[in-house]
Design an enzyme around this catalytic site. Structure first.
Site, PDB file in Angstrom:
ATOM      1  N   SER D 193       0.842  -1.199   0.000  1.00 44.96           N
ATOM      2  CA  SER D 193       0.000   0.000   0.000  1.00 44.96           C
ATOM      3  C   SER D 193       0.870   1.240   0.000  1.00 44.96           C
ATOM      4  O   SER D 193       1.692   1.432   0.898  1.00 44.96           O
ATOM      5  CB  SER D 193      -0.870   0.014   1.249  1.00 44.96           C
ATOM      6  OG  SER D 193      -1.319  -1.285   1.536  1.00 44.96           O
ATOM      7  N   GLU D 276       0.680  -5.807  12.669  1.00 46.63           N
ATOM      8  CA  GLU D 276      -0.262  -5.547  11.578  1.00 46.63           C
ATOM      9  C   GLU D 276      -1.698  -5.851  11.995  1.00 46.63           C
ATOM     10  O   GLU D 276      -2.632  -5.173  11.607  1.00 46.63           O
ATOM     11  CB  GLU D 276       0.143  -6.388  10.373  1.00 46.63           C
ATOM     12  CG  GLU D 276      -0.764  -6.176   9.189  1.00 46.63           C
ATOM     13  CD  GLU D 276      -0.266  -6.901   7.952  1.00 46.63           C
ATOM     14  OE1 GLU D 276       0.961  -7.027   7.794  1.00 46.63           O
ATOM     15  OE2 GLU D 276      -1.106  -7.333   7.167  1.00 46.63           O
TER      16      GLU D 276
END
Lengths: 414, 446, 414, 446
Positions: D193, D276
């Protein structure tokens, strides 16, 4: 074996749950419930008295009325007890008695508006501040808390709570055939079906339509004109009853709260408290049915593997576990908010019952699929949970009814 | 549960037969003549079916009273004597050896008349066991048993599932050991529907433990009255006790009792499963599509609980209806596909089974939601009011019995959609090792 | 690659489907649809004319009006074509043109009541039996069938079909500002959104409220006061439009059928025909999205196995396959019954659309889960199907609307 | 998709830091003094957050414009210079070395003020990559990179997932081969990303093919501008292009670029996954429960399409609301359970992930049903009207990214419920054999 409804129980709550679990194991484990189901006996007086000594019936009652709870919020404690009861399919009107006791306690407070106010077991006694005399139901409250009397709530179809159940008319005795003075109290007529556990109760809290609007009175089950009949039911561990009231006279002191708006508010609160406790009992039943299914999936061998190693079974159980954890969390949150006087208490109570009613059915189907054929046998306990969960789903308001209450609140806050 | 499966009550599938006496005559009759003659006989000998109430929501496995079974046996005998039993079955075994069109003609004429009610075991005997025997048993065996089946002297049930072998049908552990010219059977069976009043069980037992599980199996005919056979009725969650459990304690059998080849039982089982799962579907014509209006049973239910005008109840009824017509349409579609590709029929049949397994519970839940409190508690002895609850308790029958939803999904995934196979842990080694390894499961593989 | 909507197609139907599949592959395969979607062009006239030569637009039109179909039941054939179109996400008003042509054909028959009568392409021409003259729309019908004109149906919110879409008022020109004689016809006003594929159409069938009740007229898109604007939309392979009619004059001959009850019946039939054809297009899209997911599950490797060997994926696809087969069966059954004049035709049409609308969404979610990350990429075709299925779900009536039509029929037959 | 996962925009998780200049001062300050001083600095140096519109239905991965990123980098530098960057990070790497209570105090004071917006890569850099480096990288590596991270000169993204390794994160095929004292990297990564504007990628590559797949992996820091690195933005189904794909063509790296031990990459990956997936959940206090009324976004939607009084729309809103509060209650419950048993936190986190994966799509479908035609087509450029559709397209994000629903269900089944393990076909043999065997899948196993 505990349901562990509360993720963060205090030491006191832990003790309450432990003693509850031990009491049930010792006096009425599932084998005993099964035996009771196949007989016609209600649960014994000794069981009620012992349960009361653990505090089962005083948690929603103000301390000045003899109540009290392990933590600051009685409804959370009561929910934790209810969950353990549900896990072992305990019979008897635990929800009913607590709702009735709570209603009496709230109605006996001077403002009577604990509904929107604060903590569930706070508020002064009416006797002190209003008239200096003991409240009308002080004695009954004490007996309920002590387990010397059991009660259930005859709500019927009021507000659509139990569709098709019928309603009661409560007239002033003066208006009744034969007349009489206001001191004579009220006359009740009507038949209400789907009253949980009425058989064996000492008193009934009857909600009905009166001249001044919604009215609630206490009725002694031994009063002339009271007829209680057990119905046949899907849930064989609990008896749903029909209550017929034919010209039943009660004294003026039987009145609970003030007819009209105040009683409507109290009625709403009763539905919410009942929703939380009934949902908590359901969550307990869900927990145990699920636990049995997980045990079975671990042990059962097919195609050379334990069936729990198949994703079909494993993922079904994981999804079911998710909804069970959500149900536990939601019931806890509802008990905390409603019991603690938070602005979203009512909203969470309705949401909890709606969620549990639907997911209880889904869960028991999922468990059945894991059990396979063995689940079809009378000897296996699964069907007892399946029956209970289906019955619980419509008791004290089905999912649709509770969602409708939430729909009324759209656009508002809390 | 595998043993009653998709057959419903079995009743309508009992093929009506014609006896040996009228054989010659029948054969020379044209179809129209046969039909006319059958019509006369039926009107003179059978009674009209009494008008039925509305069908219960969901499936109920009601017990058939003994006197009804007795009357059913007598009536079957009467059919046999008149030459209307086993119409399409071979003449050498007591059948009439006629074409399917004769049987259809007889059944069409008999529509509305009461045929022999032999309960759930009747359906198993005629629709599953006898059909399987005709395909696999020796001529001697057939000569001994088929005529007695046609006269309803011998009702057969399946001894197939076991307490430890449900979905995993080939995982049976009942064992038959050959000793001194006899077979000694030990073990247990379960879910045999109606065994408590039947005469024989068609029993799958392991006869070799040192080969993979699908080999080493053999079928036997076991007299239910034999020494060492114990039948126990299983009380079901509905309170009924249609299913049974059997225990075999050194039951003695002979080579005459073997059905099909020794150690080739799985081949026989495949045939049996085809009949059990309604493999006949592909042979029939298009499924008759009768418009039934919108979910009549649920409309009736909504009326009885006073919710027929409640918009939410009406929406639930409609939801059930949409699934109902989709399921009917699925059956019609499957019929078309099966006729177009008969080779795929057995695989496509999984769709029909899965549709029931998935949608029966959904429908039962909808019925409970419509019924509300009145579906959960009702006046003592008001049986009609209790139907919704019974339907709810029974609603997972099709999702479990005769191959679970999971088994059907595997079948559709692998054999219809061509998805890669499930890893197998029980097909490549001796069965006794399968059991040992499963107990020590660690998840380690390739 | 064919959807094979019909389980038992006749040879003629097989040929129709084959030529349709080949035509699409040759002229507008998915790559072409994608290119068209990123441009602003409508589908070309040559495509329409060629499609018409395959019979796409005459299947619901009486033979005497130039229509005709491969089998006895035109709607079944049209549904089979629609399914192939859906599988390749063909743009353009196939459903619209067919519904308009059908409406014109039915309205031109003397009784106008094919609605309840019989075969979809039976019935005499009005020209022969009523007045001896050609019907008012004979020429238009011929052009539609020949692909020389394309049409769509502007229904809007009539009967709740497209909530929030707006409705049109159709006044007699005599009542309109400025007056005029009855021969002057009608004046249309209103804005209707959510009209499928209106851009590029030659004529519109407008349903609106008139003095004599529900009224339908044909409007030329070039007429003064007609303004068509494309909306932004989820489905990029098909253009939903807004149609504004500002004092649009149409001649008396523009009327389709008789206003009032007869038009209500015709309107109902139009919704049913549109439901079947739109559902058939959806089923085609479902088929192809699913087919792609199955291919992916066979080929994609994870954790040392093709992912289709995992029960999680395999069973998801099996369940999805079941609902797809049910959808195909139901659309076929509806086309047969509605097209063949069976008593349950309307009921099946509503059921088919309701079923497909909901299961189309479920299916595309299931496929997305199988695709995983790759399904998130613009380059992968999945999202085109997802967009189409979500849009289809509300076009020509959402599931709820069609269920409501069924609810009206509860207690009746068919 | 694994690489952005549960972090949202990451923004709020950027720890604000204090620079070296103020270090001494800060340390001698009490918490209250620190807070007071921070308040002053914040009011003088940061801008208030502009009032936001209603949150969109579903998650949207909007692109951050380049000028916003540039401003974010400048602002981060300003924080660093003032001593408010890396408040809890080690002083030797440029942090302030203070306790969590100082960081919380700063963040509380900064509430309502605009913090540096470094886009999605900012969240990855501070919340995931740096945290993982601090746990595993060498002091030399940390001295080189962490200060430059704190000044936003180096934004890191994950190079983790691959086109052929999504859910199966350890199945990476990108390879780094040691040649003449350097590492040569080849392969491809996907779902990184914000890589198109970041400076470095933290990249997992296979460095040994002859050991089982979880061994033989190594992490590298890869300069995105290095020769042989190609970044391609991936156009998503929403039209956005936040995610990227990278191709490595003989990219040269050195030993200095290695993060953690060679061939011990999976250990590092576990730490990374914990950050994460929001492993921090267990450290926080109880989740703040703010009554929000009934599904405000859906109420707003129903109003905008004129259905706020439609009973069926209202019921759909309530259904969404019931799930909403159940999900909030689940988070509170998980928080309690994690605090009671921190050891189970990582496993319990699967519930939170699965709840989103299961219910986001349900909610998006409800929104579409409420929105009806107006949610499917809208006036050109009316962005608000298109939100429901965007939410629908994005609704499976949580069911796929960062561990699919299926992965979470396996985790819950095996590690929470204690169900027997999935058979494994890739853990006991060299990775190159895993790939070969998978291609020749037959389903045969033990």
């Amino acid at each position: 074996m505990s349901v562990r409804l509360l993720a963060a129980a205090t030491a006191e709550q832990g003790m309450l749950v432990d003693t509850t679990v031990r009491f049930i194991e010792d006096t009425l484990p599932l084998t005993g419930v099964r035996a009771l189901a196949e007989s016609t006996e209600p649960v014994g007086a000794a069981y009620i008295a012992d349960a009361a000594s653990l505090g089962w019936f005083g948690m929603l009652v103000d301390e000045r009325h003899g109540g009290g709870s392990a933590s600051g919020i009685g409804l959370v404690d009561a929910a934790a007890v209810a969950a353990e009861r549900g896990a072992t399919l305990q019979p008897g009107p635990f929800v009913g008695t607590n709702v009735v006791a709570h209603a009496l306690s709230v109605a006996a407070s001077p403002t009577g508006d604990l509904v929107s106010a604060g903590q569930m077991s706070a508020g002064p006694v009416s006797a002190d501040t209003v008239s200096g005399e003991a409240g009308p139901h002080t004695d009954l409250l004490a007996r309920l808390v002590a387990g010397q009397a059991v009660a259930t709530w005859v709500a019927g179809a009021v507000g659509g709570l139990t569709p098709g159940a019928g309603e009661v008319t409560i007239r002033s005795a003066t208006d009744a055939p034969g007349g009489g003075s206001a001191l004579d109290g009220y006359v009740l007529d009507g038949e209400v079906r789907h009253v949980p556990d009425a058989l064996g109760c000492d008193v009934l809290l009857v909600t009905g339509n009166g001249t001044d609007g919604l009215t609630q009175v206490i009725v002694d089950t031994t009063a002339p004109g009271v007829e209680i009949r057990a119905l046949s039911g899907l849930d064989i561990t609990r008896r749903t009853c029909s209550v017929r009231l034919s010209g039943v006279h009660v004294p003026a002191g039987a009145l609970v709260g003030t007819p009209g708006t105040a009683t409507e508010d109290l009625f709403a609160r009763q539905t919410q408290v009942a929703a939380v406790l009934a949902a908590a009992e359901s969550v307990g039943a869900m927990h145990r049915d699920f636990e049995l299914a997980v045990e079975y999936a671990r042990a059962r061998i097919a195609f050379g593997r334990p069936i729990g190693s198949f994703q079909a079974i494993k993922h079904l159980l994981a999804d079911t576990s998710l909804s069970l954890e959500m149900a536990k969390g939601l019931v806890t949150a509802a008990a905390e908010a409603l019991g603690g006087g938070a602005p979203d208490g009512a909203e969470l109570a309705h949401a909890a019952k709606a969620f549990v009613a639907e997911h209880g059915i889904t869960l028991t189907h999922a468990c059945f699929q894991v059990f396979g054929g063995i689940g079809y046998t009378w000897e296996h306990d699964h069907h007892l949970f399946m029956r209970r969960l289906a019955a619980d789903a419509v008791t004290y308001g089905c999912a649709q009814w509770h969602r409708a209450r939430l729909a009324e609140r759209i656009g508002g806050v809390g | 549960m595998g043993d009653t499966a998709v057959k419903g009550t079995g009743q309508t599938e009992v093929p009506a037969e014609a006896s040996t006496e009228t054989l010659e005559t029948s054969e020379t009759l044209t179809l129209d003549e046969y039909r006319a003659r059958a019509r006369v006989w039926i009107r003179e000998n059978l009674r009209p079916v009494p008008a039925a109430g509305p069908a219960p929501v969901g499936m109920r496995t009601t017990e058939t009273p003994p006197e009804v079974i007795a009357a059913g046996r007598a009536l079957q005998r009467k059919l046999f004597d008149a030459g209307y039993a086993g119409i399409t079955w071979p003449r050498e075994y007591g059948g009439q050896g006629l074409g399917g069109e004769y049987e259809r003609a007889f059944l069409e004429e008999a529509r509305g008349y009461q045929m022999p009610n032999l309960g759930i075991a009747g359906g198993t005997t005629f629709g599953v066991c006898a059909m399987t025997m005709l395909a696999h048993a020796s001529p001697d065996f057939l000569r001994r048993h088929i005529p007695r089946i046609l006269t309803a002297e011998e009702l057969f049930v399946q001894f197939f599932s076991e307490p430890e072998a449900g979905s995993d049908l080939a995982g049976v552990r009942s064992r038959a050991v050959r000793e001194g010219g006899r077979w000694i059977l030990n073990g247990a069976k379960i879910w045999s529907s109606g065994a408590y009043y039947a005469d024989w069980g068609m029993c799958l037992a392991r006869t070799d433990w040192d080969v993979p599980k699908h080999r080493g199996l053999t079928w036997f005919a076991v007299p239910i009255g034999a020494k060492g056979v114990t039948v126990r009725r299983i009380r079901q969650i509905t309170g009924d006790a249609e299913f049974c459990e059997e225990f075999f304690d050194n039951v003695e059998l002979t080579d005459d009792d073997v059905i099909g080849d020794v150690n080739d039982g799985w081949t026989v089982a495949q045939t049996m499963l085809m009949f059990e799962r309604g493999g006949g579907l592909s042979h029939g014509g298009p499924v008759r599509k009768v418009p039934q209006g919108i979910a009549p049973d649920l409309v009736e239910l909504a009326r009885s609980v006073g919710r027929i005008d409640d918009p939410q109840a009406r929406d639930l009824i409609v939801r059930a209806h949409v699934d109902d017509v989709a399921r009917r349409a699925l059956m019609a579609r499957l019929g078309g596909l099966m006729r177009a590709e008969p080779g795929r029929a057995a695989h496509l049949a999984s769709y029909a089974k899965l549709a029931s397994g998935v949608h029966d519970p959904v429908r039962a839940n909808l019925a409970m939601a419509i019924g509300g409190p009145d579906a959960v508690a009702w006046e003592e002895n008001d049986e009609a009011a209790g139907r919704t609850a019974i339907g709810f308790l029974n609603s997972r029958f099709m999702s479990i019995a005769g191959g679970t939803n999971e088994v059907q999904r595997n079948g559709i995934g692998e054999r219809v959609l061509g998805l890669p196979r499930e890893p197998s842990f029980d097909s490549g080694k001796p069965f006794r090792e399968v059991l040992r390894d499963a107990r020590n499961w660690s998840g380690r593989a390739g």
